[in-house]
Design an enzyme around this catalytic site. Sequence first.
Site, PDB file in Angstrom:
ATOM      1  N   LYS A 222       0.814  -1.181   0.000  1.00 27.44           N
ATOM      2  CA  LYS A 222       0.000   0.000   0.000  1.00 27.44           C
ATOM      3  C   LYS A 222       0.864   1.254   0.000  1.00 27.44           C
ATOM      4  CE  LYS A 222      -3.469  -2.285   2.854  1.00 27.44           C
ATOM      5  NZ  LYS A 222      -4.040  -2.392   4.199  1.00 27.44           N
ATOM      6  N   GLY A 223       2.082   1.124   0.463  1.00 28.47           N
ATOM      7  CA  GLY A 223       2.924   2.287   0.725  1.00 28.47           C
ATOM      8  C   GLY A 223       3.209   3.194  -0.442  1.00 28.47           C
TER       9      GLY A 223
ATOM     10  N   GLU B 121       7.973   1.709  -5.953  1.00 26.66           N
ATOM     11  CA  GLU B 121       8.084   1.279  -4.560  1.00 26.66           C
ATOM     12  C   GLU B 121       8.213   2.503  -3.655  1.00 26.66           C
ATOM     13  OE1 GLU B 121       7.432  -0.739  -2.232  1.00 26.66           O
ATOM     14  OE2 GLU B 121       8.716  -2.450  -2.648  1.00 26.66           O
TER      15      GLU B 121
ATOM     16  N   ASP C  29      14.671  -0.569   1.584  1.00 27.66           N
ATOM     17  CA  ASP C  29      15.321  -0.608   2.891  1.00 27.66           C
ATOM     18  C   ASP C  29      16.367  -1.730   2.867  1.00 27.66           C
ATOM     19  OD1 ASP C  29      15.881  -0.721   5.666  1.00 27.66           O
ATOM     20  OD2 ASP C  29      13.839  -0.226   6.215  1.00 27.66           O
TER      21      ASP C  29
ATOM     22  N   PHE D 262      13.154   6.146  11.174  1.00 28.70           N
ATOM     23  CA  PHE D 262      11.821   5.582  10.993  1.00 28.70           C
ATOM     24  C   PHE D 262      10.924   6.672  10.414  1.00 28.70           C
ATOM     25  CE2 PHE D 262       9.235   1.889  12.482  1.00 28.70           C
ATOM     26  CZ  PHE D 262       8.057   2.277  11.860  1.00 28.70           C
TER      27      PHE D 262
ATOM     28  N   ARG E 245      -0.233   7.511   6.806  1.00 28.84           N
ATOM     29  CA  ARG E 245      -0.095   7.445   5.343  1.00 28.84           C
ATOM     30  C   ARG E 245      -0.548   8.733   4.668  1.00 28.84           C
ATOM     31  NH1 ARG E 245       1.088   2.193   3.661  1.00 28.84           N
ATOM     32  NH2 ARG E 245       0.203   0.523   4.902  1.00 28.84           N
TER      33      ARG E 245
END
Length: 178
Positions: A42-43, A97, A101, A150, A163
Site C-alpha cells: 500500500k505504501g 516502490e 530498505d 523511521f 499514510r
Amino acid sequence: MHQDLEKVLITKEEIEAKVKEIAAELDRDYAGKQPLMLCILKGSVLFFSDIIRAMQIPLEIDFMAISSYGAGTTSGEVKLVKDLDRSIENKHVVIVEDIVDTGHTLFYLKRMLNQRHPASIKVCALLDKFERREADVVADYKAFDIANEFVVGYGLDYAQKYRNLPEIGVLKREIYEK
C-alpha cells in the site's frame, strides 16, 4: 498526527518537484515503449499516483501487494498478498516502490517477475535507505536518499497510521517503541 513527528524530513514541495523530475525522466526513457507501471501496495500508492499523473507517455498500470512488515518493523519474511492482473511477458515493467530498505522485498519481487519474461524491469523508489541494504538491489530511479530513521507520511505508515500526511517525517521513537 504531526505531533507524533520528531521532524519533517522531506516537504510536500520537495516531493512534488522530485515527482515531476522523475516523471520527465521516465517519459524520456520509455518513449515509444508504453511501460507497465507497477504499484506496490500500500505504501507507494500516493507516489505512484503522482508519478503516473505527471507522465505524458502512454502507459499501463497494475498493482501488487508484497508484505514483509508486521505492525511496525520488518519481519524478514516476504509474502505475496496480491498478484498482477495480467501477463508482463515482453513488457517494460517499472516497479514503483515507496522505500528500498534492506532490499529483501524488492529482491524477491524482481526474481519472481523475471520468471515471467518481461522485456525489462526497472525500479522507481521514493526513498532509498541504502545503509540498511542486505540484498543486492538498486533503485534505477529514486527520489530521495535517507538515513536510517523511521519515516512515515506520503504513503508510508506505522501500524496503518500516518499514510495521509502530505510530507515525509521522522516518527518520534516513543511512538514505535511502546
